[in-house]
Design a protein around this motif. Structure first.
Motif, PDB file in Angstrom:
ATOM      1  N   LEU A  92      11.090  20.737  33.542  1.00 37.04           N
ATOM      2  CA  LEU A  92      10.909  21.659  34.660  1.00 37.04           C
ATOM      3  C   LEU A  92      10.587  20.851  35.913  1.00 37.04           C
ATOM      4  N   SER A  93      11.127  21.276  37.049  1.00 38.12           N
ATOM      5  CA  SER A  93      10.864  20.538  38.278  1.00 38.12           C
ATOM      6  C   SER A  93      10.148  21.366  39.338  1.00 38.12           C
ATOM      7  N   LEU A  94       9.980  22.675  39.077  1.00 39.85           N
ATOM      8  CA  LEU A  94       9.351  23.530  40.077  1.00 39.85           C
ATOM      9  C   LEU A  94       8.567  24.661  39.414  1.00 39.85           C
ATOM     10  N   THR A  95       7.363  24.896  39.934  1.00 43.61           N
ATOM     11  CA  THR A  95       6.558  26.035  39.526  1.00 43.61           C
ATOM     12  C   THR A  95       6.514  27.026  40.686  1.00 43.61           C
ATOM     13  N   VAL A  96       6.867  28.269  40.400  1.00 44.86           N
ATOM     14  CA  VAL A  96       6.906  29.311  41.426  1.00 44.86           C
ATOM     15  C   VAL A  96       5.754  30.279  41.194  1.00 44.86           C
ATOM     16  N   GLY A  97       4.833  30.358  42.155  1.00 43.89           N
ATOM     17  CA  GLY A  97       3.734  31.311  42.080  1.00 43.89           C
ATOM     18  C   GLY A  97       4.083  32.586  42.812  1.00 43.89           C
ATOM     19  N   ILE A  98       3.823  33.722  42.175  1.00 42.27           N
ATOM     20  CA  ILE A  98       4.041  35.017  42.815  1.00 42.27           C
ATOM     21  C   ILE A  98       2.761  35.401  43.549  1.00 42.27           C
ATOM     22  N   GLU A  99       2.903  35.598  44.864  1.00 40.25           N
ATOM     23  CA  GLU A  99       1.755  35.989  45.690  1.00 40.25           C
ATOM     24  C   GLU A  99       1.236  37.372  45.264  1.00 40.25           C
ATOM     25  N   LYS A 100      -0.078  37.631  45.317  1.00 41.57           N
ATOM     26  CA  LYS A 100      -1.070  36.690  45.782  1.00 41.57           C
ATOM     27  C   LYS A 100      -1.692  35.942  44.609  1.00 41.57           C
ATOM     28  N   ALA A 101      -2.053  36.688  43.574  1.00 41.28           N
ATOM     29  CA  ALA A 101      -2.894  36.118  42.527  1.00 41.28           C
ATOM     30  C   ALA A 101      -2.182  35.073  41.674  1.00 41.28           C
ATOM     31  N   GLY A 102      -0.860  35.115  41.635  1.00 42.09           N
ATOM     32  CA  GLY A 102      -0.148  34.142  40.811  1.00 42.09           C
ATOM     33  C   GLY A 102      -0.149  32.739  41.389  1.00 42.09           C
ATOM     34  N   THR A 103      -0.318  32.622  42.704  1.00 41.69           N
ATOM     35  CA  THR A 103      -0.213  31.309  43.345  1.00 41.69           C
ATOM     36  C   THR A 103      -1.358  30.360  43.002  1.00 41.69           C
ATOM     37  N   PRO A 104      -2.624  30.809  42.965  1.00 36.28           N
ATOM     38  CA  PRO A 104      -3.683  29.885  42.529  1.00 36.28           C
ATOM     39  C   PRO A 104      -3.469  29.369  41.109  1.00 36.28           C
ATOM     40  N   LEU A 113       1.813  20.198  35.003  1.00 35.72           N
ATOM     41  CA  LEU A 113       3.185  19.920  34.567  1.00 35.72           C
ATOM     42  C   LEU A 113       3.884  18.883  35.444  1.00 35.72           C
ATOM     43  N   ASP A 114       3.221  18.478  36.523  1.00 26.09           N
ATOM     44  CA  ASP A 114       3.764  17.491  37.463  1.00 26.09           C
ATOM     45  C   ASP A 114       5.069  17.983  38.068  1.00 26.09           C
ATOM     46  N   THR A 115       5.029  19.197  38.618  1.00 24.46           N
ATOM     47  CA  THR A 115       6.187  19.777  39.300  1.00 24.46           C
ATOM     48  C   THR A 115       5.841  20.047  40.756  1.00 24.46           C
ATOM     49  N   SER A 116       6.863  20.334  41.535  1.00 26.15           N
ATOM     50  CA  SER A 116       6.650  20.835  42.886  1.00 26.15           C
ATOM     51  C   SER A 116       6.200  22.299  42.800  1.00 26.15           C
ATOM     52  N   LEU A 117       5.790  22.843  43.953  1.00 26.61           N
ATOM     53  CA  LEU A 117       5.223  24.195  43.980  1.00 26.61           C
ATOM     54  C   LEU A 117       5.947  25.056  45.014  1.00 26.61           C
ATOM     55  N   ALA A 118       6.329  26.272  44.612  1.00 30.73           N
ATOM     56  CA  ALA A 118       6.905  27.255  45.515  1.00 30.73           C
ATOM     57  C   ALA A 118       6.072  28.529  45.448  1.00 30.73           C
ATOM     58  N   ALA A 119       6.170  29.350  46.490  1.00 29.61           N
ATOM     59  CA  ALA A 119       5.432  30.612  46.527  1.00 29.61           C
ATOM     60  C   ALA A 119       6.370  31.736  46.940  1.00 29.61           C
ATOM     61  N   TYR A 120       6.328  32.843  46.190  1.00 31.54           N
ATOM     62  CA  TYR A 120       7.191  33.989  46.466  1.00 31.54           C
ATOM     63  C   TYR A 120       6.342  35.223  46.758  1.00 31.54           C
ATOM     64  N   THR A 163       8.218  43.244  39.289  1.00 32.74           N
ATOM     65  CA  THR A 163       8.020  42.100  40.188  1.00 32.74           C
ATOM     66  C   THR A 163       8.567  40.819  39.585  1.00 32.74           C
ATOM     67  N   MET A 164       8.375  40.628  38.300  1.00 28.70           N
ATOM     68  CA  MET A 164       8.912  39.438  37.645  1.00 28.70           C
ATOM     69  C   MET A 164      10.437  39.457  37.674  1.00 28.70           C
ATOM     70  N   TYR A 165      11.024  40.618  37.408  1.00 25.86           N
ATOM     71  CA  TYR A 165      12.486  40.741  37.468  1.00 25.86           C
ATOM     72  C   TYR A 165      12.991  40.406  38.874  1.00 25.86           C
ATOM     73  N   GLU A 166      12.309  40.937  39.877  1.00 27.46           N
ATOM     74  CA  GLU A 166      12.696  40.670  41.264  1.00 27.46           C
ATOM     75  C   GLU A 166      12.631  39.177  41.581  1.00 27.46           C
ATOM     76  N   THR A 167      11.574  38.523  41.123  1.00 26.62           N
ATOM     77  CA  THR A 167      11.404  37.097  41.400  1.00 26.62           C
ATOM     78  C   THR A 167      12.495  36.274  40.729  1.00 26.62           C
ATOM     79  N   ILE A 168      12.837  36.627  39.507  1.00 26.05           N
ATOM     80  CA  ILE A 168      13.920  35.943  38.800  1.00 26.05           C
ATOM     81  C   ILE A 168      15.233  36.088  39.564  1.00 26.05           C
ATOM     82  N   GLU A 169      15.508  37.301  40.027  1.00 29.02           N
ATOM     83  CA  GLU A 169      16.726  37.534  40.808  1.00 29.02           C
ATOM     84  C   GLU A 169      16.711  36.740  42.108  1.00 29.02           C
ATOM     85  N   ALA A 170      15.541  36.678  42.755  1.00 30.69           N
ATOM     86  CA  ALA A 170      15.438  35.947  44.021  1.00 30.69           C
ATOM     87  C   ALA A 170      15.678  34.452  43.815  1.00 30.69           C
ATOM     88  N   ILE A 171      15.186  33.914  42.715  1.00 34.98           N
ATOM     89  CA  ILE A 171      15.416  32.498  42.403  1.00 34.98           C
ATOM     90  C   ILE A 171      16.899  32.249  42.156  1.00 34.98           C
TER      91      ILE A 171
END
Length: 209
Positions: A92-104, A113-120, A163-171
């Motif tokens: 894995l190369s990226l971890t995507v946090g769903i705002e708000k509570a998922g990002t922390p 996991l030593d990945t980069s970080l994205a926020a949705y 929300t998870m479905y939406e985030t998957i589609e957005a990615i």
């Protein structure tokens, strides 16, 4: 332990501050339907309790503030989520946090996991009433791009899975590859959403007559 009256009061307080119903749902870890019901109860002064009870949505309130308010506990939980992901998925190369509570949580997972970080930011944060599909979610430009990355998605709670479905589609729409999703609590007990495996620390099973 909060009761329904406490939740109605909390929802009213948030609504009076101009917080959308979608954000209230996020803050209280309930569905959008439940958030609307809680806000509307406070607005009603002469409502029939029986009719209100019939309209009450089926939901489970989750309060994990004992974890969220303490950085050490939050880090430990994030490490536990990262351990689950690491045992199931590699490269894995990226971890995507769903705002708000998922990002922390995602911040700790990304570090472990030593990945980069994205926020949705999901579209429900803009939703107040009517068709939520009229709104758009967005990735923050202050974090990494999802394009060309194998991604894991982190959130605190799955309530309906929307929300998870939406985030998957957005990615997918942004050129990323959603490989896995993980949450602290899954109210639905789902194994996958839109073909993406879902892992959770806690599954909640509601048994009704």
């Amino acid at each position: 332990m909060k009761n329904v009256d406490d939740l109605i009061s909390d929802a009213a307080s948030l609504a009076n501050r101009g917080v959308s119903k979608g954000e209230i749902a996020d803050e209280l870890n309930v569905s959008r339907e439940t958030a609307s019901w809680l806000v509307d109860r406070n607005k009603s002064t002469n409502w029939d309790s029986k009719s209100v009870e019939q309209k009450k949505p089926h939901d489970i309130h989750v309060d994990w503030s004992a974890i969220g308010r303490d950085s050490t506990r939050l880090t430990n939980v994030g490490n536990a989520i990262a351990d689950i992901i690491a045992n199931q998925h590699e490269d894995l190369s990226l971890t995507v946090g769903i705002e708000k509570a998922g990002t922390p949580l995602a911040t700790t997972v990304a570090q472990t996991l030593d990945t980069s970080l994205a926020a949705y930011t999901p579209r429900k944060h803009q939703w107040e009433r009517g068709d939520i599909e009229r709104h758009d979610g967005s990735f923050s430009r202050n974090f990494a791009s999802v394009s060309g990355r194998d991604c894991c998605i982190i959130d605190d709670t799955i309530t309906s899975g929307t929300t998870m479905y939406e985030t998957i589609e957005a990615i997918n729409d942004s050129g990323g590859n959603p490989v896995a999703a993980a949450v602290l609590i899954d109210k639905q007990g789902v194994d996958s959403i839109n073909g993406v495996p879902v892992h959770s620390l806690i599954d909640v099973l509601s048994i009704t007559a």
